[in-house]
Design a protein around this motif. Structure first.
Motif, mmCIF file in Angstrom:
data_model
loop_
_atom_site.group_PDB
_atom_site.id
_atom_site.type_symbol
_atom_site.label_atom_id
_atom_site.label_comp_id
_atom_site.label_asym_id
_atom_site.label_seq_id
_atom_site.Cartn_x
_atom_site.Cartn_y
_atom_site.Cartn_z
ATOM 1 N N ALA A 127 -29.389 -1.217 35.800
ATOM 2 C CA ALA A 127 -30.757 -1.695 35.568
ATOM 3 C C ALA A 127 -30.848 -2.508 34.273
ATOM 4 O O ALA A 127 -31.424 -3.606 34.258
ATOM 5 N N LYS A 128 -30.260 -1.974 33.248
ATOM 6 C CA LYS A 128 -30.328 -2.643 31.944
ATOM 7 C C LYS A 128 -29.635 -4.008 31.999
ATOM 8 O O LYS A 128 -30.163 -5.011 31.496
ATOM 9 N N ASN A 129 -28.450 -4.028 32.593
ATOM 10 C CA ASN A 129 -27.683 -5.281 32.682
ATOM 11 C C ASN A 129 -28.419 -6.358 33.451
ATOM 12 O O ASN A 129 -28.440 -7.525 33.068
ATOM 13 N N ILE A 130 -29.017 -5.957 34.557
ATOM 14 C CA ILE A 130 -29.691 -6.940 35.407
ATOM 15 C C ILE A 130 -30.924 -7.499 34.683
ATOM 16 O O ILE A 130 -31.157 -8.703 34.666
ATOM 17 N N LYS A 187 -31.413 -7.690 31.596
ATOM 18 C CA LYS A 187 -30.940 -8.519 30.488
ATOM 19 C C LYS A 187 -30.513 -9.904 31.007
ATOM 20 O O LYS A 187 -30.835 -10.941 30.419
ATOM 21 N N LEU A 188 -29.792 -9.899 32.122
ATOM 22 C CA LEU A 188 -29.346 -11.179 32.694
ATOM 23 C C LEU A 188 -30.557 -12.055 33.049
ATOM 24 O O LEU A 188 -30.599 -13.242 32.722
ATOM 25 N N ALA A 189 -31.526 -11.443 33.695
ATOM 26 C CA ALA A 189 -32.723 -12.192 34.085
ATOM 27 C C ALA A 189 -33.389 -12.802 32.849
ATOM 28 O O ALA A 189 -33.800 -13.966 32.844
ATOM 29 N N ASN A 209 -22.017 -4.565 39.469
ATOM 30 C CA ASN A 209 -21.644 -5.678 38.595
ATOM 31 C C ASN A 209 -21.920 -7.024 39.266
ATOM 32 O O ASN A 209 -21.591 -7.207 40.437
ATOM 33 N N VAL A 210 -22.466 -7.925 38.487
ATOM 34 C CA VAL A 210 -22.738 -9.264 39.008
ATOM 35 C C VAL A 210 -21.434 -10.056 38.911
ATOM 36 O O VAL A 210 -20.799 -10.058 37.848
ATOM 37 N N SER A 258 -20.893 -16.141 38.761
ATOM 38 C CA SER A 258 -22.317 -16.411 39.012
ATOM 39 C C SER A 258 -23.146 -16.066 37.781
ATOM 40 O O SER A 258 -24.073 -16.792 37.421
ATOM 41 N N ALA A 259 -22.785 -14.968 37.100
ATOM 42 C CA ALA A 259 -23.535 -14.615 35.882
ATOM 43 C C ALA A 259 -23.335 -15.681 34.810
ATOM 44 O O ALA A 259 -24.284 -16.085 34.128
#
Ligand code: GLC
Length: 626
Positions: free
Chosen positions: A245-248, A250-252, A488-489, A493-494
């Motif tokens: 959740a945190k990673n996604i 943050k990416l957004a 993991n993304v 793409s990330a």
């Protein structure tokens, strides 16, 4: 002598009897009316145009009629004959206004035991209900011509339109829509049990699966006709990293995405949230044992990102029986209409009815999501399939009644969406006039869900190009990521998204809160993005020159976007003298106003000091008045 007693002279007892009888009969009548009203199911043939051969004068072998459609939509043409059309007979020329095509008829259905219905592939879009003229030139021995709504876009009765409109026009919805329009860029997340498989089942790539249908990774269960009990086992190993959740979120945030839409339940029926209506969910069925939708929701709110969920309401391969296919097909067969099996579980359907699935799972889960996520902004319905007009309306109203601030997308069915989508990986043409605000959803490779072997990543420049093109036409871009089973993304793409994000942050003024300017772009002709398959086959080959510009606008400012990093003199023709009086020209990301000259050829200025490897730049043109 007058023998008839006047009414008012009746004795009181008789008066009461008559009055009661009258009352009862009125109320009965009312009851009967409501019952019949409810009972009368909408008949789709109400929207058909039937043209009889006998009603027209034949000129050689050309037949012409005038007609009007009841509702603007996409239609197909069919001819009805007594016998199967022989070769030579099945060829026809059709002319409707400026639209003309020659085609052999195909798709035969038998109706009323003896009549043959043959259909043209060509679809016709009627934009209004004005009078039209159709001519058909054919040797076919037909008795009727039918113009019927295309099966993919059924038209309803319109009975719920007014009630929907009132909800859609409410302050809450309109404010939500305004916020949505300003956001411009969102993150789509396709993630679920299938993500663990990465598009490969028992060693076979989904692209080589033995059955027809979409080859995107989230369609794993369908592509291999995996029995329900076997597919379910994927839940036992679904144990992503706690950092998901945190990673996604943050990416957004890094990319400049203002909202997120995650698959809370895709067609495979698995819910990523804690659900009382189905134990086949992230908490009860996986070792992860926690509500990951709620976790992502909290992480997004922390980052200031709006939260939305995707929900497949029509298709549910686990609990949704055959998606109502058999019932719909029975009716359609009798009418001579095609019934599309795509997306329906015909290999291992549950025994319940589709109605029961809606009652026991889909409606309750929508309620659950709205309760679980009080700040929810959007429900992105999908997999409409054979959801009826009434059911689509029920979904819309259910959302509205619980939280009127939550937007609903077009795919809820019929015309009940608060906004439109242009279709998967599709960008509408600049000339297309859409009656509602719109969004394009797009992939970063050629799949929505994680496909381990698809490395055809769109470069930051390509992604930015689609985004800029969409912006200039006034829409939103919902750009997808497909994390793997661990959450993991995929690295490329990330990385590409973050690269694009750098540009976005630098040029934020040209993006958020802007609208379409009087023209979308100047320079090269637009290339349209025509679907996931289209890009997969054709790839992306485009060079951007210093003569290509895209425009957006806000108040008295016009933003000019270039995807070239060539420095030197530029001429923006669309801002020539007479097209707005320029007050100031600024390169976004730098404070110094530029030297410029506006003459009859255009607005001239000089671009210098662009960062190395920049994806392009944006100019802010302030006009003296709006
Ligand atoms: C299609 C696909 C689905 C995907 C969606 C994204 O409807 O069926 O897998 O989620 O497009 O727009």
């Amino acid at each position: 002598m007058n023998v008839t007693k006047p009414f008012f002279k009746m004795n009181p007892a008789r008066y009461i009897v008559v009055f009661t009888v009258l009352l009862v009969s009125i109320s009965c009548k009312k009851k009967i009316n409501t019952i019949t009203l409810n009972k009368v199911e909408f008949d789709q043939t109400n929207n058909w145009i039937l043209l009889e051969r006998t009603d027209v004068k034949k000129e050689n072998n050309t037949f012409s009629w005038n007609f009007k459609v009841k509702q603007p939509a996409e239609y197909v043409i069919q001819i009805v004959s007594n016998d199967e059309l022989s070769e030579g007979e099945n060829y026809a020329k059709v002319k409707i206004g400026a639209h003309e095509f020659k085609e052999s008829l195909s798709k035969n259905y038998v109706i009323n035991a003896t009549k043959i219905v043959s259909e043209f592939k060509n679809r016709i879009q009627f934009k209004n209900t004005e009078k039209q003229r159709i001519s058909i030139t054919t040797d076919a021995n037909f008795n009727k011509l039918r113009i019927i709504p295309h099966y993919k876009k059924p038209i309803g009765s319109g009975n719920y339109h007014q009630e929907w409109l009132t909800m859609h026009q409410s302050n809450e919805k309109q404010e939500a829509l305004k916020r949505f329009k300003e956001a411009k860029l969102g993150m789509f997340i396709h993630w679920g049990l299938y993500s663990q498989a990465g598009g490969i089942w028992k060693g076979t790539k989904i692209n080589n699966s033995p059955y027809p249908g979409p080859k995107v990774a989230e369609w794993l269960m369908y592509a291999f006709k995996i029995p329900r009990e076997e597919y379910k086992k994927l839940a036992k190993t679904f144990n992503p990293d706690k950092s998901f959740a945190k990673n996604i979120a943050k990416l957004a945030k890094d990319v400049g995405m203002k909202y997120i839409v995650i698959t809370s339940k895709h067609h495979d029926g698995f819910s990523l949230f804690n659900s009382k209506s189905s134990a086949y969910n992230m908490v009860d069925a996986t070792p992860y044992n926690a509500d990951i939708i709620k976790e992502l929701y909290d992480a997004c709110l922390k980052e200031g990102i709006d939260f939305g969920v995707y929900y497949s309401h029509g298709n549910d391969w686990m609990d949704g029986t055959d998606g109502n296919y058999a019932n719909v097909k029975k009716v359609n067969d009798s009418l001579g209409i095609y019934t599309h099996p795509t997306g329906k579980n015909l290999w291992n359907p549950t025994k319940n009815t589709h109605k029961e699935y809606l009652q026991n799972k889909a409606y309750p889960q929508i309620k659950e999501l709205l309760t679980l996520l009080p700040e929810l902004r959007l429900i992105w319905f999908d997999g409409t399939g054979f959801v009826t007009e009434k059911q689509a309306f029920n979904f819309y109203k259910l959302v509205y009644d619980i939280n009127p601030k939550v937007l609903v997308n077009r795919r809820v069915g019929y015309s009940f969406g608060d906004y439109l989508d242009a279709g998967d990986n599709k960008i509408p043409s600049a000339s297309e006039k859409l009656e509602k605000y719109w969004e394009t959803c797009g992939t970063t490779n050629n799949s929505w869900g994680y496909k381990s072997y698809d490395k055809d990543w769109k470069s930051p420049k390509e992604l930015l190009y689609y985004f800029v093109d969409i912006l200039s036409k006034g829409g939103n871009y919902l750009l997808n990521i497909g994390p793997d089973g661990k959450g993991n993304v995929p690295e490329t793409s990330a990385k590409n998204l973050r690269e694009m994000g750098k540009w976005i942050h630098q040029n934020a003024d040209a993006i958020y809160g802007t609208s379409r300017w009087k023209i979308p772009n100047e320079g090269q002709e637009e290339t349209l993005l025509e679907g996931t398959g289209h890009r997969a086959v054709k790839g992306f080959k485009r060079n951007f020159t210093s003569k290509d510009f895209w425009f957006t606008s806000k108040d008295n400012k016009v933003y000019v976007i270039s995807l070239s990093n060539t420095e030197g003199d530029i001429l923006i023709k669309s801002l020539r003298k007479g097209e707005g009086s320029v007050e100031q020209v600024k390169l976004l990301g730098s404070d110094k106003p530029l030297v410029w000259d506006q003459n009859k050829n255009g607005l001239k200025t000089t671009i210098t000091s662009l960062p190395i490897n920049s994806l392009g730049y944006a100019l802010e043109i302030t006009l003296k008045n709006k």
